[in-house]
Structures are given as C-alpha cells and as structure tokens.
Design a protein around this motif. Structure first.
Motif, mmCIF file in Angstrom:
data_model
loop_
_atom_site.group_PDB
_atom_site.id
_atom_site.type_symbol
_atom_site.label_atom_id
_atom_site.label_comp_id
_atom_site.label_asym_id
_atom_site.label_seq_id
_atom_site.Cartn_x
_atom_site.Cartn_y
_atom_site.Cartn_z
ATOM 1 N N ARG A 114 0.857 -1.182 0.000
ATOM 2 C CA ARG A 114 0.000 0.000 0.000
ATOM 3 C C ARG A 114 0.895 1.234 0.000
ATOM 4 N NH1 ARG A 114 -2.541 -3.487 -1.328
ATOM 5 N NH2 ARG A 114 -4.444 -4.390 -0.464
ATOM 6 N N PHE A 115 0.366 2.345 -0.514
ATOM 7 C CA PHE A 115 1.195 3.522 -0.718
ATOM 8 C C PHE A 115 0.518 4.790 -0.220
ATOM 9 C CE2 PHE A 115 2.278 0.388 -3.914
ATOM 10 C CZ PHE A 115 3.663 0.347 -3.849
ATOM 11 N N CYS A 116 1.360 5.699 0.251
ATOM 12 C CA CYS A 116 0.941 7.059 0.586
ATOM 13 C C CYS A 116 1.615 7.999 -0.402
ATOM 14 C CB CYS A 116 1.339 7.415 2.015
ATOM 15 S SG CYS A 116 1.036 9.163 2.433
ATOM 16 N N PRO A 117 0.943 8.374 -1.484
ATOM 17 C CA PRO A 117 1.549 9.283 -2.455
ATOM 18 C C PRO A 117 1.741 10.677 -1.848
ATOM 19 C CG PRO A 117 -0.391 8.179 -3.354
ATOM 20 C CD PRO A 117 -0.402 7.948 -1.895
ATOM 21 N N THR A 118 2.905 11.249 -2.079
ATOM 22 C CA THR A 118 3.228 12.593 -1.610
ATOM 23 C C THR A 118 4.122 13.254 -2.651
ATOM 24 O OG1 THR A 118 3.206 11.776 0.683
ATOM 25 C CG2 THR A 118 4.166 13.942 0.303
ATOM 26 N N GLY A 119 3.912 14.534 -2.852
ATOM 27 C CA GLY A 119 4.716 15.253 -3.840
ATOM 28 C C GLY A 119 3.882 15.549 -5.064
ATOM 29 N N GLY A 120 3.314 16.737 -5.106
ATOM 30 C CA GLY A 120 2.428 17.090 -6.208
ATOM 31 C C GLY A 120 0.989 16.666 -5.997
ATOM 32 N N VAL A 121 0.678 16.064 -4.868
ATOM 33 C CA VAL A 121 -0.704 15.696 -4.564
ATOM 34 C C VAL A 121 -1.432 16.950 -4.079
ATOM 35 C CG1 VAL A 121 -2.217 14.227 -3.195
ATOM 36 C CG2 VAL A 121 0.000 13.365 -3.979
ATOM 37 N N SER A 122 -2.617 17.157 -4.589
ATOM 38 C CA SER A 122 -3.365 18.376 -4.283
ATOM 39 C C SER A 122 -4.850 18.058 -4.166
ATOM 40 C CB SER A 122 -3.145 19.410 -5.393
ATOM 41 O OG SER A 122 -3.773 18.973 -6.594
ATOM 42 N N VAL A 123 -5.610 19.082 -3.841
ATOM 43 C CA VAL A 123 -7.054 18.905 -3.772
ATOM 44 C C VAL A 123 -7.608 18.508 -5.139
ATOM 45 C CG1 VAL A 123 -7.581 21.340 -4.236
ATOM 46 C CG2 VAL A 123 -9.186 19.953 -2.909
ATOM 47 N N ALA A 124 -6.896 18.868 -6.202
ATOM 48 C CA ALA A 124 -7.378 18.572 -7.555
ATOM 49 C C ALA A 124 -7.205 17.107 -7.945
ATOM 50 C CB ALA A 124 -6.661 19.466 -8.567
ATOM 51 N N ASN A 125 -6.196 16.430 -7.381
ATOM 52 C CA ASN A 125 -5.948 15.046 -7.805
ATOM 53 C C ASN A 125 -5.987 14.031 -6.667
ATOM 54 O OD1 ASN A 125 -3.488 15.453 -6.489
ATOM 55 N ND2 ASN A 125 -2.285 15.599 -8.367
ATOM 56 N N ALA A 126 -6.257 14.469 -5.453
ATOM 57 C CA ALA A 126 -6.256 13.542 -4.323
ATOM 58 C C ALA A 126 -7.257 12.410 -4.521
ATOM 59 C CB ALA A 126 -6.544 14.288 -3.027
ATOM 60 N N ARG A 127 -8.424 12.727 -5.044
ATOM 61 C CA ARG A 127 -9.448 11.696 -5.259
ATOM 62 C C ARG A 127 -8.975 10.643 -6.271
ATOM 63 N NH1 ARG A 127 -12.945 16.007 -4.062
ATOM 64 N NH2 ARG A 127 -14.592 15.445 -2.551
ATOM 65 N N ASP A 128 -8.209 11.060 -7.272
ATOM 66 C CA ASP A 128 -7.706 10.105 -8.253
ATOM 67 C C ASP A 128 -6.794 9.077 -7.591
ATOM 68 O OD1 ASP A 128 -9.036 11.490 -10.258
ATOM 69 O OD2 ASP A 128 -7.298 12.759 -10.701
ATOM 70 N N TYR A 129 -5.947 9.542 -6.681
ATOM 71 C CA TYR A 129 -5.079 8.612 -5.955
ATOM 72 C C TYR A 129 -5.884 7.718 -5.013
ATOM 73 C CZ TYR A 129 -0.723 10.847 -7.480
ATOM 74 O OH TYR A 129 0.338 11.294 -8.225
ATOM 75 N N LEU A 130 -6.793 8.331 -4.254
ATOM 76 C CA LEU A 130 -7.552 7.567 -3.264
ATOM 77 C C LEU A 130 -8.493 6.554 -3.903
ATOM 78 C CD1 LEU A 130 -8.272 10.477 -0.769
ATOM 79 C CD2 LEU A 130 -6.872 8.442 -0.311
ATOM 80 N N VAL A 178 -4.028 2.591 -2.346
ATOM 81 C CA VAL A 178 -3.751 3.883 -1.717
ATOM 82 C C VAL A 178 -4.751 4.126 -0.584
ATOM 83 C CG1 VAL A 178 -3.653 6.389 -2.044
ATOM 84 C CG2 VAL A 178 -2.740 4.859 -3.801
ATOM 85 N N PRO A 179 -4.354 3.886 0.676
ATOM 86 C CA PRO A 179 -5.251 4.128 1.802
ATOM 87 C C PRO A 179 -5.274 5.576 2.263
ATOM 88 C CG PRO A 179 -3.225 3.138 2.592
ATOM 89 C CD PRO A 179 -3.126 3.180 1.094
ATOM 90 N N PHE A 180 -4.212 6.332 1.983
ATOM 91 C CA PHE A 180 -4.152 7.741 2.361
ATOM 92 C C PHE A 180 -3.078 8.431 1.533
ATOM 93 C CE2 PHE A 180 -2.010 5.083 5.519
ATOM 94 C CZ PHE A 180 -0.701 5.557 5.509
ATOM 95 N N VAL A 181 -3.172 9.770 1.487
ATOM 96 C CA VAL A 181 -2.202 10.572 0.743
ATOM 97 C C VAL A 181 -1.603 11.601 1.692
ATOM 98 C CG1 VAL A 181 -3.497 10.293 -1.412
ATOM 99 C CG2 VAL A 181 -3.875 12.341 -0.003
ATOM 100 N N GLY A 182 -0.444 12.136 1.303
ATOM 101 C CA GLY A 182 0.156 13.232 2.043
ATOM 102 C C GLY A 182 0.009 14.506 1.256
ATOM 103 N N GLY A 183 -0.402 15.578 1.921
ATOM 104 C CA GLY A 183 -0.623 16.819 1.192
ATOM 105 C C GLY A 183 -0.338 18.051 2.022
ATOM 106 N N SER A 184 0.258 19.035 1.387
ATOM 107 C CA SER A 184 0.550 20.295 2.064
ATOM 108 C C SER A 184 -0.523 21.344 1.821
ATOM 109 C CB SER A 184 1.910 20.830 1.600
ATOM 110 O OG SER A 184 1.917 21.034 0.196
ATOM 111 N N TRP A 185 -1.488 21.055 0.941
ATOM 112 C CA TRP A 185 -2.450 22.088 0.573
ATOM 113 C C TRP A 185 -3.357 22.484 1.740
ATOM 114 C CZ3 TRP A 185 -3.750 16.981 -0.633
ATOM 115 C CH2 TRP A 185 -5.030 16.563 -0.274
#
Length: 215
Positions: A158-174, A179-186
């Motif tokens: 399982r993966f936590c994508p981070t780096g370029g993940v945003s509100v615009a693409n978070a749903r695509d990863y999830l 992908v159980p969760f993502v990392g995001g600075s937004w």
C-alpha cells in the motif's frame, strides 16, 4: 513494541485519508495549527524537518496537543531519527530508503513510512517487512498511472503518495485500491500559517477529512 513495521504503523490507529505535510517556520504557532487540523478531522500530522523550528514544533505539539499524533517527515539521517524520537515524534517519514537510514528508523521503535519511487525500491522494502510505503515524488515519477501499474505485481503493498498531490488530484489517488491515504501540504498553506488564519486551516482540513479511500 513489535519489530514488524506494519504492526507499528497499525498501532498508531486509524489514519485519515489525508495526512497534512506541514512546514513550520519561526513565528508559526504550532500548537494552534495542530489544534485547527484536529478540529477539522486530521489528527495525524507530519512536520517536515526542513526548518530550524521543526523539532521544537514537534516537541510542543507532542506535549501540549494530546489529541494529535505528530510525526517527523523528511527524515534523512540517523541523527534526525534520534532527534525526532527524543522530542516525542510518534512516527517517521523518510523521503528515500538508503539502508543505514532505514536501519536507524527501525531501531528507533517508532512507526516508519519509508519512500520508494521504483519497483526495485518497493520490492526491497517489502523484503524488510514493510507493507505501507511513501510514494515520492508522486507526480514527478508517474503518479496515478505508476501506482495503478504496480498494483497487480505487488498486491501486498500500500502507498501514501506525496509530492504534487493536491485537492485537484487527491481523489484520483484515493480511488486506487493500493492507496489508503495521501500526504498533502495544501491543507496548510504558507500564508494561512504566517497570518495565523486557523479558521481557514480548519476548513481546509474538514474538506480533506471528507475524502475517503476507494471513492
């Protein structure tokens, strides 16, 4: 504590679909930030060790915001592993997975999320018992398409994508099954932190907390 890396991660408890990745500069009220994120539903917080203020921020959040589970991100050396543990971090996030750093992180007894961006790195970490990895820098190395492609040959990861993940693409990863969760600075924009706009941070956190895997 068990030496199984996956068991350590699971011992943290449920992880929200978005883990805030926070850069704290001098003058930012770390405790107010942590409380705003928790009120919004994001109680797992990664403070990156990219500023002189980071370790002190982790220490204050760990001591004074008990509802938060705070960890250290961008951990790049065994010395930073020791420092993060000393100030009360409950987990470590590594931007890569060199052997000496992974050894130190495992020896710390803390939950560890090491990063991989290639299939070889993913398989190497799997050999060491890791089942959940940071995928970094996600967008730069293939993003959703790469994680979708590795799902079949590496079904146990399982993966936590981070780096370029945003509100615009978070749903695509999830939406990906691995992908159980993502990392995001937004959810922690720099101007909101600088201005102490905790209502805005709370609102962004609540929006992020409404996301869920598999949707």
């Amino acid at each position: 504590m068990t030496g199984d890396p996956q068991a350590r991660l699971e011992a943290l408890g449920p992880i929200p679909a978005v883990v805030p990745v926070v850069t704290i500069s001098d003058g930012v009220d770390a405790m107010s930030l942590a409380r705003a994120l928790c009120r919004g539903g994001l109680d797992v917080i990664e403070v990156v060790l990219r500023t002189p203020a980071a370790l002190r921020a982790i220490e204050r959040i760990a001591a004074e915001v008990p509802e938060a589970r705070v960890g250290a991100g961008t951990v790049t050396s065994p010395e930073q592993v020791s420092a993060a543990r000393r100030v009360g971090a409950t987990f470590l996030v590594l931007p890569g997975s060199p052997g000496r750093l992974v050894d130190a992180a495992l020896d710390s007894g803390l939950a560890v999320l090491p990063a991989a961006s290639t299939v070889t790195e993913m398989m190497t970490l799997a050999e060491r018992g890791f089942r959940t990895l940071k995928f970094f820098p996600a967008e730069a190395v293939g993003g959703v398409r790469l994680l979708s492609a590795v799902g079949a040959p590496l079904p146990g990861l399982r993966f936590c994508p981070t780096g370029g993940v945003s509100v615009a693409n978070a749903r695509d990863y999830l939406a990906l099954p691995n992908v159980p969760f993502v990392g995001g600075s937004w959810v922690c924009p720099g101007d909101a932190l600088r201005d102490g706009d905790w209502a805005r941070v709370e609102a962004l956190a609540a929006e992020a907390a409404s996301l869920s895997p598999g949707t």
